[in-house]
Design a protein around this motif. Sequence first.
Motif: not given
Length: 919
Positions: A657, A808, A814, A837, A841
């Motif tokens: 992350t 993100t 991811l 995530a 992240g």
Amino acid sequence: MKRLVLIDGSSYLYRAFHALPPLSNAAGEPTGALFGVVNMLRATLKEKPDFAAFVVDAPGKTFRDDLYPDYKANRPSMPDDLRAQVMPMCEIVQALGFPILRVDGVEADDVIGTLALQGAAEGIEVTISTGDKDFAQLVRPGIALVNTMSGSRLDSEQTVIEKFGVRPEQIVDLLALMGDAVDNVPGVEKCGPKTAAKWLGEYGTLDGVIAHAGDIKGKIGDNLRAAVGRLPLNRDLVTIKTDVELGGGPDTLVLRDRDVETLRNLYARYGFNQALKELDGAAVGGGVPEKEPGRARGTGFVSAPAPATDIDPALSAPGEYETILLPGQLRAWIERLQAAEEFAFDSETDSLDPMQANLVGLSFSVEPGKAAYLPLAHTYPGAPEQLDRAQTLAALVPLFADDKRRKLGQHGKYDLHVLRRHGIEVAGYADDTMLESFVLNSGSSRHDMDSLAQRYLGYETVKYEQVAGKGSKAIPFSQVAIDDATRYAAEDADVTLRLHRALAPRLARESGLEFVYRNIEMPLVPVLERIEANGVMIDADELRRQSVDLSKRMLAAQQKATELAGRTFNLDSPKQLCALLFEELKLPVMVKTPSGQPSTNEEALEAIADQHELPRVILEYRGLAKLRSTYTDKLAQTVNPDTGRVHTSYHQAGAATGRLASSEPNLQNIPIRTEDGRRIRRAFVAPPGRKLVACDYSQIELRIMAHLSEDAGLLRAFESGVDIHKATAAEVFGRKLEEVTGNERRAAKAINFGLMYGMSAFGLARQLGIARGEAQDYIALYFSRYPGVRDFMERTRQQAREQGFVETVFGRRLYLDYINKGTQGQRAGAERAAINAPMQGTAADIIKRAMIAIDGWLAGHGQRALMILQVHDELVFETDADFVETLLAEVGSRMSGAAELRVPLVVDSGVGDNWDEAH
């Protein structure tokens, strides 16, 4: 001379499966092993052999099973993901025109051995394409082994001796002594390749070793004598049979014409875009546009970026390296480096600790395949004279200080430390291949140079232990012969440059990933280097006092446990705990180990702590023991003798992350939920006249959830500035804010944080100590009050299933390998990661951006304030007492401004003489 290539198909399929990431095509079918084998076959065809065969094991038993019923008995069944690729592999092999050979009753090795000897006897040049060491016994004039995956070649007696320490005709005896764990052939216990080679060097053959077994002293001699009876059988098992009855000889193994249409369909199905381009280009004399690497067209699964299907020969060919020993050579290389727009560099030292390592040499590369090593401190007897280190480094200062010359490295933060400590400040550190790889595929577990060279260049690097040894026989790099050091060190700089040339274009094709790399990860490298170099002061006396206190309380816990058990026992022994808890006290087994045995881990003890007092006492003892062993006893030992401070190491390429990790010592996991854990922070102190300032984001992941979900209720709660957990409780339970009880707030907090980590009703029920049905009602109430959160979670799961990844706010990606495949548990885990995530992240990206901005501001204030620690969502500073207010204002504004979310980023700050007071 005609050429015969014999391909060990089974070996390559398994090696490709384990060497490459778990790739999939658009339909979610596994393709990683297939991808590796296809590339190897394409490379073989480009060499235009006269004869070739793809040899695989036939199903069923072989003569070795009759000799030894336990032969290969410990081999696990073929993984499902690999089994699914066997049939497609055979289809592609046949369509490429290769004969496929399999003979009942023997292994592929025996078929290859028979054909190899027949071919050599007929004057045909034989190449065996394999990674299996057993084939070294066949090397002789006319027969060579080539490992297509690594590029290594064994083609003479000397090359076999260099690799194994014995002649080809001694390989069988070497293998008999060592045994083979993979094939369940037990050798002499503790007898590795060096010991076996030593014995064969002294006694010539296995029979000679057996005859002199009584002469070999020590435990290893006892082990040899214990194994003597089975060694002849071992020899029979590892000997490749070379007289297999075959239907034809080497001259029958003529390649057929390719079935272009079948290949086109198979390549398109499995997403082998470069192979498809090559095929169509060859078929019609042209080409097709190259598709985006690693991404399937349409709405199916998207694999993480994969190794290129075609590798530029300039990036995989052997290098030419120079040793810089004369002033003229140094001047020429400095001019060459100054004339280059970018160059790769690497340092060689005598320690892994960058804060104590002494520089032994430097290497440089300005073009693939060309590099030089500058030895500066090799001190072994007979070492050639080297350039004066102080004068040489002074000559390099302007080069490294020139920010117009782009510098490249692999995990370059280490090298920045080393050079700074030797008087060289590096400006213009522009690219780091470890971080390029990490940003491209953060889910990969390996971003070291050796792994990246294999993955992206098809290049096998010289390993450190090959030049410096390993274990008790390892020598410091200063004692490595300069010729060997040049081969190793210059290659480091060369491969770094090659990797950058391979990875940079891949990043450039992904604008989001390119942004993360250029604007977050790379600018953070020198920031982390400065934080690590600053270090933090430790109060060793405070730690000693805490260790004494923890020891007393551990003893008290031991005594209490003995009273409760009615007898003495070892609290650190899982076996004794199992017998006591589950056999004597008859407590229920709530958690089991993977092997099905009762577990005594923390979860297992927590699950039965309400049924007996003993599990709770054991947990208390373990908590105290961990604090003492991990922190109060160890932290003082990590103080750097030169600086008097503790210098942790931060890892950027750790968590998928993007969260930073730290080690040596790990300062990220100091517990703060207990009084004992918080006490540890009291030992982190400010020097006289200075203060520690701690600034951390308040509930940042919940704020990111509000931003991403755009839920009106969450946005309203954060914008009003009220306690978010009270606000949630008020919404869920239909109360006024001031009417919310402590238990209701606790339940709301558990839901707020639990949903981000995929907590189920069962998990929530356990945490709150309520019935599962009541917990399910809480979750249903929550979603009814915050429907935007529910919609965001479902939307994210769907996007993850369609794309194969989540991102993100800033574009960090991811990949979720199991979102569309695997077991139900694996898919559920991938869905939980898909929700969490983007928030975790994004939080990691935000604090990294804040660190970069704060570091830039601190640069103008000398030593008045230093950034000394980063722990999750918190930054810690050491500052002059009269600079505190300025620091609080400037740091707070930069942390709050590190991202523009739909809700404000709130920063909580504290000041004190130690970290506990400041937090």
